[in-house]
Design an enzyme around this catalytic site. Structure first.
Site, PDB file in Angstrom:
ATOM      1  N   THR A 122       0.655 151.059  64.819  1.00 17.01           N
ATOM      2  CA  THR A 122       1.105 150.136  63.779  1.00 17.01           C
ATOM      3  C   THR A 122       1.233 150.826  62.428  1.00 17.01           C
ATOM      4  OG1 THR A 122       0.383 148.221  62.476  1.00 17.01           O
ATOM      5  CG2 THR A 122      -1.344 149.468  63.532  1.00 17.01           C
ATOM      6  N   TYR A 165      -8.062 146.012  61.813  1.00 16.99           N
ATOM      7  CA  TYR A 165      -6.959 146.101  62.783  1.00 16.99           C
ATOM      8  C   TYR A 165      -6.357 147.518  62.770  1.00 16.99           C
ATOM      9  CZ  TYR A 165      -2.257 145.715  64.644  1.00 16.99           C
ATOM     10  OH  TYR A 165      -1.111 145.949  65.356  1.00 16.99           O
TER      11      TYR A 165
HETATM   12  N1  UFG Z   1       4.972 135.933  54.597  1.00 20.91           N
HETATM   13  C1  UFG Z   1       5.183 134.821  53.808  1.00 20.91           C
HETATM   14  N2  UFG Z   1       5.067 133.593  54.387  1.00 20.91           N
HETATM   15  C2  UFG Z   1       4.730 133.419  55.679  1.00 20.91           C
HETATM   16  C3  UFG Z   1       4.509 134.560  56.498  1.00 20.91           C
HETATM   17  C4  UFG Z   1       4.636 135.805  55.909  1.00 20.91           C
HETATM   18  O1  UFG Z   1       5.479 134.934  52.619  1.00 20.91           O
HETATM   19  O2  UFG Z   1       4.614 132.262  56.126  1.00 20.91           O
HETATM   20  C5  UFG Z   1       5.109 137.266  53.988  1.00 20.91           C
HETATM   21  C6  UFG Z   1       3.830 138.087  54.046  1.00 20.91           C
HETATM   22  O3  UFG Z   1       2.987 137.766  52.975  1.00 20.91           O
HETATM   23  C7  UFG Z   1       4.385 139.497  53.988  1.00 20.91           C
HETATM   24  C8  UFG Z   1       5.715 139.389  54.728  1.00 20.91           C
HETATM   25  O4  UFG Z   1       6.040 138.001  54.729  1.00 20.91           O
HETATM   26  O5  UFG Z   1       4.652 139.848  52.676  1.00 20.91           O
HETATM   27  C9  UFG Z   1       5.631 139.851  56.164  1.00 20.91           C
HETATM   28  O6  UFG Z   1       4.510 139.231  56.766  1.00 20.91           O
HETATM   29  P1  UFG Z   1       4.277 139.190  58.333  1.00 20.91           P
HETATM   30  O7  UFG Z   1       3.058 138.370  58.574  1.00 20.91           O
HETATM   31  O8  UFG Z   1       5.536 138.805  59.018  1.00 20.91           O
HETATM   32  O9  UFG Z   1       4.015 140.700  58.725  1.00 20.91           O
HETATM   33  P2  UFG Z   1       2.990 141.773  58.093  1.00 20.91           P
HETATM   34  O10 UFG Z   1       3.819 142.680  57.247  1.00 20.91           O
HETATM   35  O11 UFG Z   1       1.809 141.160  57.467  1.00 20.91           O
HETATM   36  O12 UFG Z   1       2.429 142.434  59.408  1.00 20.91           O
HETATM   37  C10 UFG Z   1       2.961 143.571  59.961  1.00 20.91           C
HETATM   38  C11 UFG Z   1       2.567 143.624  61.423  1.00 20.91           C
HETATM   39  C12 UFG Z   1       1.087 143.826  61.549  1.00 20.91           C
HETATM   40  C13 UFG Z   1       0.675 145.029  60.746  1.00 20.91           C
HETATM   41  C14 UFG Z   1       1.087 144.875  59.304  1.00 20.91           C
HETATM   42  C15 UFG Z   1       0.770 146.077  58.498  1.00 20.91           C
HETATM   43  O13 UFG Z   1       2.962 142.440  62.082  1.00 20.91           O
HETATM   44  O14 UFG Z   1       0.767 144.024  62.910  1.00 20.91           O
HETATM   45  O15 UFG Z   1       2.486 144.675  59.256  1.00 20.91           O
HETATM   46  O16 UFG Z   1       0.896 145.802  57.141  1.00 20.91           O
HETATM   47  F1  UFG Z   1      -0.654 145.194  60.765  1.00 20.91           F
END
Ligand code: UFG
Length: 329
Positions: A117, A141
């Site tokens: 990841t 994680y």
């Molecule tokens: N977001 C929102 N609203 C939501 C969901 C997400 O604004 O309802 C934002 C989050 O704050 C973030 C972006 O959208 O800024 C992306 O969020 P995600 O939850 O889709 O994905 P992440 O970037 O948090 O997660 C990904 C992978 C993880 C990994 C992580 C590392 O899915 O497995 O990147 O930073 F650990």
């Protein structure tokens, strides 16, 4: 020979199974169905419902099915959950992966493909982030995955197995043929949440943080389509089988989109307006995370086919609709 896919009833592992079958491979799935679905495993593919950390079970599967490669997808993946219950993540993602690796070594499995990841990078100082920058995960994680990367490196040196560590950025979209998509009901990922909001399956959505140091104040991520992602795994397997050296590479397109841009695309593609609440930051979110994506192209010859956010969103939307209908709405 067959490929053992752990987590093959889940979102990314399930797409891997389809891609392997399309490439003419024989596949065996090991999944405990904690977040995966038996219906996601195609007819004719053996599904063993069990624990990938159960060494007696894995030994039996590897011997019975002449496994020459393991593609290891089964994992816990929710960052906030890992902060609240780190030992669960170290047990599941790290300790059980150690057992799986021990089985691989003692049964002389030749190749190991590991789902890692971008979380191993933590808060990168610059973007795009290349594979050789310092690794500084900021949550259990990411650490639980990084330890497996290290185990693989050490084990490969000692035992002659070769591996591919693939560090995923933000995986999204669905099988272009409509066979599979992200099916977890409580998914938290942005595109899934936004298409659910468009379909009215949830009441609007929140934007987590509008004061980041980015052009529109919202976080930037590199969204990679799931079939493009799993094709990189199949190419990595071919590369290892043809004698390629062990490899660690980012899986992303090399450019990012902000949260607000993604929501705009979802509204455009679906033609549906929905409530968007501007909310506070979600703990642990880096401002921007974009893959340095040269190595995967150079070493594997990988070429994305779905590097288009509208296409990715349409796939996610269509899958969400189909999923809802199959559940009986
Ligand atoms: N977001 C929102 N609203 C939501 C969901 C997400 O604004 O309802 C934002 C989050 O704050 C973030 C972006 O959208 O800024 C992306 O969020 P995600 O939850 O889709 O994905 P992440 O970037 O948090 O997660 C990904 C992978 C993880 C990994 C992580 C590392 O899915 O497995 O990147 O930073 F650990």
């Amino acid at each position: 020979m067959s490929v053992l896919v752990t987590g093959g009833a889940g979102y990314i592992g399930g797409h891997m199974v389809l891609e392997l079958l399309d490439a003419g491979e024989k596949v065996v799935v090991l999944d405990d169905l904690s977040t995966g679905f038996a219906w996601a495993v195609p007819d004719g593919v053996p599904l063993i419902v069990g624990d990938f950390g159960d060494m007696a079970l894995v030994d039996e599967i590897v011997r019975a099915h002449q496994i020459d490669a393991i593609a290891h997808f089964a994992a816990k993946i929710v960052v906030p959950e890992s902060v609240a219950d780190p030992l669960l993540y170290y047990a599941n993602n790290t300790a059980k992966a150690r057992n799986l690796l021990e089985c691989a070594v003692r049964n002389k499995v030749k190749h190991f493909i590991f789902s890692s990841t971008a979380a191993v990078y933590g808060e990168p100082k610059t973007n795009p982030v290349t594979e050789d920058v310092g690794l500084a995960p900021i949550n259990p994680y990411g650490r639980s995955k990084l330890m497996v990367e290290w185990m693989l490196e050490d084990t490969a040196k000692a035992c002659g197995l070769t591996y591919a560590v693939l560090r995923y950025f933000n995986v999204a979209g669905a099988d272009p043929k409509g066979r599979l998509g992200q099916s977890t009901p409580q998914a938290t990922h942005l595109i899934k949440v936004a298409v659910q909001a468009a379909l009215g399956h949830r009441k609007g959505m929140d934007v987590f943080g509008t004061d980041y140091p980015t052009p529109d104040g919202t976080c930037i991520r590199d969204y990679i389509q799931v079939t493009d992602l799993v094709r990189a795994h199949v190419q990595a397997l071919a590369y290892l089988r043809s004698g390629g050296a062990s490899l660690t590479c980012n899986c992303g397109y090399g450019h990012g989109r902000s949260v607000l841009e993604v929501i705009k695309v979802v509204k455009k593609v679906t033609g549906i307006d929905f409530e968007v609440r501007l909310s506070g930051r979600r703990p642990g979110d880096p401002a921007a995370l974009v893959a340095g994506a040269d190595r995967i192209r150079a070493v594997l010859g990988w070429q994305p086919r779905y590097d288009d956010l509208e296409v990715i969103v349409r796939q996610a939307f269509e899958w969400e609709r189909r999923l809802h209908n199959r559940k009986g709405g």
